[in-house]
Design a protein around this motif. Sequence first.
Motif, PDB file in Angstrom:
ATOM      1  N   UNK A  48      18.351  26.819  37.145  1.00  0.00           N
ATOM      2  CA  UNK A  48      18.776  27.824  38.129  1.00  0.00           C
ATOM      3  C   UNK A  48      17.906  29.085  38.297  1.00  0.00           C
ATOM      4  N   UNK A  49      17.507  29.748  37.134  1.00  0.00           N
ATOM      5  CA  UNK A  49      16.677  30.787  37.163  1.00  0.00           C
ATOM      6  C   UNK A  49      15.231  30.457  37.954  1.00  0.00           C
ATOM      7  N   UNK A  50      14.635  29.287  37.407  1.00  0.00           N
ATOM      8  CA  UNK A  50      13.626  28.984  38.008  1.00  0.00           C
ATOM      9  C   UNK A  50      13.709  28.571  39.484  1.00  0.00           C
ATOM     10  N   UNK A  51      14.765  27.728  40.010  1.00  0.00           N
ATOM     11  CA  UNK A  51      15.030  27.658  41.502  1.00  0.00           C
ATOM     12  C   UNK A  51      15.029  28.991  42.290  1.00  0.00           C
ATOM     13  N   UNK A  66      20.837  39.685  37.921  1.00  0.00           N
ATOM     14  CA  UNK A  66      21.443  40.225  39.057  1.00  0.00           C
ATOM     15  C   UNK A  66      21.754  39.213  40.098  1.00  0.00           C
ATOM     16  N   UNK A  67      20.924  38.648  40.209  1.00  0.00           N
ATOM     17  CA  UNK A  67      21.005  37.500  41.366  1.00  0.00           C
ATOM     18  C   UNK A  67      21.965  36.169  40.844  1.00  0.00           C
ATOM     19  N   UNK A  68      21.699  36.029  39.747  1.00  0.00           N
ATOM     20  CA  UNK A  68      22.726  34.942  39.033  1.00  0.00           C
ATOM     21  C   UNK A  68      24.151  35.055  39.138  1.00  0.00           C
ATOM     22  N   UNK A  82      30.141  34.901  31.349  1.00  0.00           N
ATOM     23  CA  UNK A  82      30.053  35.154  29.716  1.00  0.00           C
ATOM     24  C   UNK A  82      29.433  34.024  29.100  1.00  0.00           C
ATOM     25  N   UNK A  83      29.323  32.751  29.829  1.00  0.00           N
ATOM     26  CA  UNK A  83      28.415  31.790  29.142  1.00  0.00           C
ATOM     27  C   UNK A  83      26.787  32.099  29.486  1.00  0.00           C
ATOM     28  N   UNK A  84      26.777  32.576  30.460  1.00  0.00           N
ATOM     29  CA  UNK A  84      25.399  33.140  30.819  1.00  0.00           C
ATOM     30  C   UNK A  84      24.801  34.241  30.114  1.00  0.00           C
ATOM     31  N   UNK A  96      20.350  42.477  32.056  1.00  0.00           N
ATOM     32  CA  UNK A  96      19.969  43.581  32.820  1.00  0.00           C
ATOM     33  C   UNK A  96      21.001  44.554  33.110  1.00  0.00           C
ATOM     34  N   UNK A  97      20.895  45.796  33.633  1.00  0.00           N
ATOM     35  CA  UNK A  97      22.055  46.716  33.533  1.00  0.00           C
ATOM     36  C   UNK A  97      22.707  46.368  34.802  1.00  0.00           C
ATOM     37  N   UNK A  98      22.090  45.826  35.953  1.00  0.00           N
ATOM     38  CA  UNK A  98      22.552  45.494  37.100  1.00  0.00           C
ATOM     39  C   UNK A  98      23.756  44.205  36.663  1.00  0.00           C
ATOM     40  N   UNK A  99      23.432  43.498  36.024  1.00  0.00           N
ATOM     41  CA  UNK A  99      24.185  42.312  35.531  1.00  0.00           C
ATOM     42  C   UNK A  99      25.356  42.664  34.756  1.00  0.00           C
ATOM     43  N   UNK A 100      25.169  43.690  33.984  1.00  0.00           N
ATOM     44  CA  UNK A 100      26.389  44.098  33.261  1.00  0.00           C
ATOM     45  C   UNK A 100      27.390  44.616  34.045  1.00  0.00           C
ATOM     46  N   UNK A 101      26.780  45.606  35.001  1.00  0.00           N
ATOM     47  CA  UNK A 101      27.514  46.488  36.047  1.00  0.00           C
ATOM     48  C   UNK A 101      28.292  45.404  37.095  1.00  0.00           C
ATOM     49  N   UNK A 102      27.772  44.479  37.385  1.00  0.00           N
ATOM     50  CA  UNK A 102      28.488  43.469  38.116  1.00  0.00           C
ATOM     51  C   UNK A 102      29.349  42.544  37.373  1.00  0.00           C
ATOM     52  N   UNK A 103      29.191  42.392  36.103  1.00  0.00           N
ATOM     53  CA  UNK A 103      30.158  41.705  35.398  1.00  0.00           C
ATOM     54  C   UNK A 103      31.404  42.579  35.084  1.00  0.00           C
TER      55      UNK A 103
END
Length: 513
Positions: A48-51, A66-68, A82-84, A96-103
């Motif tokens: 997915x990350x590659x795509x 953040x995109x994921x 959580x698996x990611x 990333x901080x953005x990922x944690x924020x959206x989490x």
Amino acid sequence: MLKKKINLIRLLSHYRRPTSIVSSKSDELREKYFPKDGTISSPAFSVLRTVLMQSIRHLNNANIDAAVIGLMSSGDNLVNARKYLNYLDHQQEIPSKMFLSKLLKLYNSTAKTRKLESQELEEIQTIYSALRKDFEYLDSSLCENLIYGISLTENWREGLELLEETRLSAVPSTGSYCALASKAFEDESTFSIAWKILEEIVEERKEPKCEVFTSFLNTIKRTENFKKHLEQMFDFIGKNELQVSRQVILKLRDILTEREIKNFVTKISEKGHCDICQTKLSHLQLMDREFNELQKHFLQSVLIRDDVFQKSSPDEVNLFLKIINKSQPYDCVIDGLNVVYSSGTNKNPKVYSAILSSVVKYFKDKDKRVLIIGRKHMLKWKTPAMLFVKKNADIFYTGDLSQDDPFLLFAALKSGINTDFLSRDLMRSHSYLLNNELKTIFKRWQQIHQYSLVTTSGGMRGDQVIVRKPFGHCNFAHKIGKGSWHIPFREKYMSNPPESFGSPDNWLCVQLE
């Protein structure tokens, strides 16, 4: 120092975030990579990350996380998020901080569907603390997500500080307010905090979400002061002329039935009578003193403002005032384009002219003197129907880019307390420019005098018109007698409000005494 802080926060607010996934692709990607049973594997994350990075130009290793998580918009995907997080740990990558924020926001979404486990609450606190430590200054988006997270924990009061932080650069979102209000309503001892937050919501021209009232009802059903608290809720939605959703009404009815309190879904007649209990809703009145005060302040507060002049001009406003002062009073003022566009925006001038002439005829048959606020491009409507309009009504043409609502409202107010006006617009943006007392008077005047076009019939001739008359009784929650309350509600939360101030289709009659 404060100015430097505000400027830095604003800079952070405008920092370019990762490009969002193209909507046409997002559903496909969710279905392929994020099954709801949580069976996604680490190799799938790598693919997915590659795509994503190959298909979206601005994505890279810094913002891919953040995109994921942007694909995991619903609470069903918390297990995948959580698996990611575990996947990144195994790859020895720091999220990333953005990922944690959206989490944190995803945790909040999940909490609306099920009770979070203690381990999940601990994770929220850990993520929250880490983000607060890493950022000395917080932008409004990060503040919002932090509020979504901390509002789920026993340390939710820290979210009140984050609201203040948000105000340095933006107006807090409805979601931020409601997350904290919902939490405060979980304990009777903190109700005062919740009500203060709700007052701030309506002051910011926002509307509380269903979850706030649901949280409140879940708590008060266990209290000794049930009726007192319930009447406070009714007072609040009535004072602010809010309509709650069917979802809230169903929750309320379950509690009322459990407590053996009589309640009925009902309708209100044009004369203001409840179909069930036959009580009559309060009749709306407007005192001369109140109207004079509204008339006095409206010109300066609404018509003569910088943002109106940006869409109009001082010359146009002055010409309008000169004409109105000379020609008023009128019995009815009509928003020409607002009325004709009720049939759609791609019709030809013959259709529009026919509709407008039908509306003019409706009021002329009642011996009403009519003013139409139109736009200059309407001068090109060379039709027989427009000849009838011009013969039986005065017309003021504003510039095609001008804002016409203020002209309509001022002409109606200038003409006197008995003048009506016709428009489908609820005029909320204009009422909000007045102070609280005048805002209430404006809404009452509007409800008494605003007509709206429902439909026309008769083909191209447009020789029949159906107009919704003003509803002269209270159309918001209020008490009748000692203990009978009538609560208007709508089918869905945030559905479009009715295009007039007529009686709502649905009411709940509650007999507390």
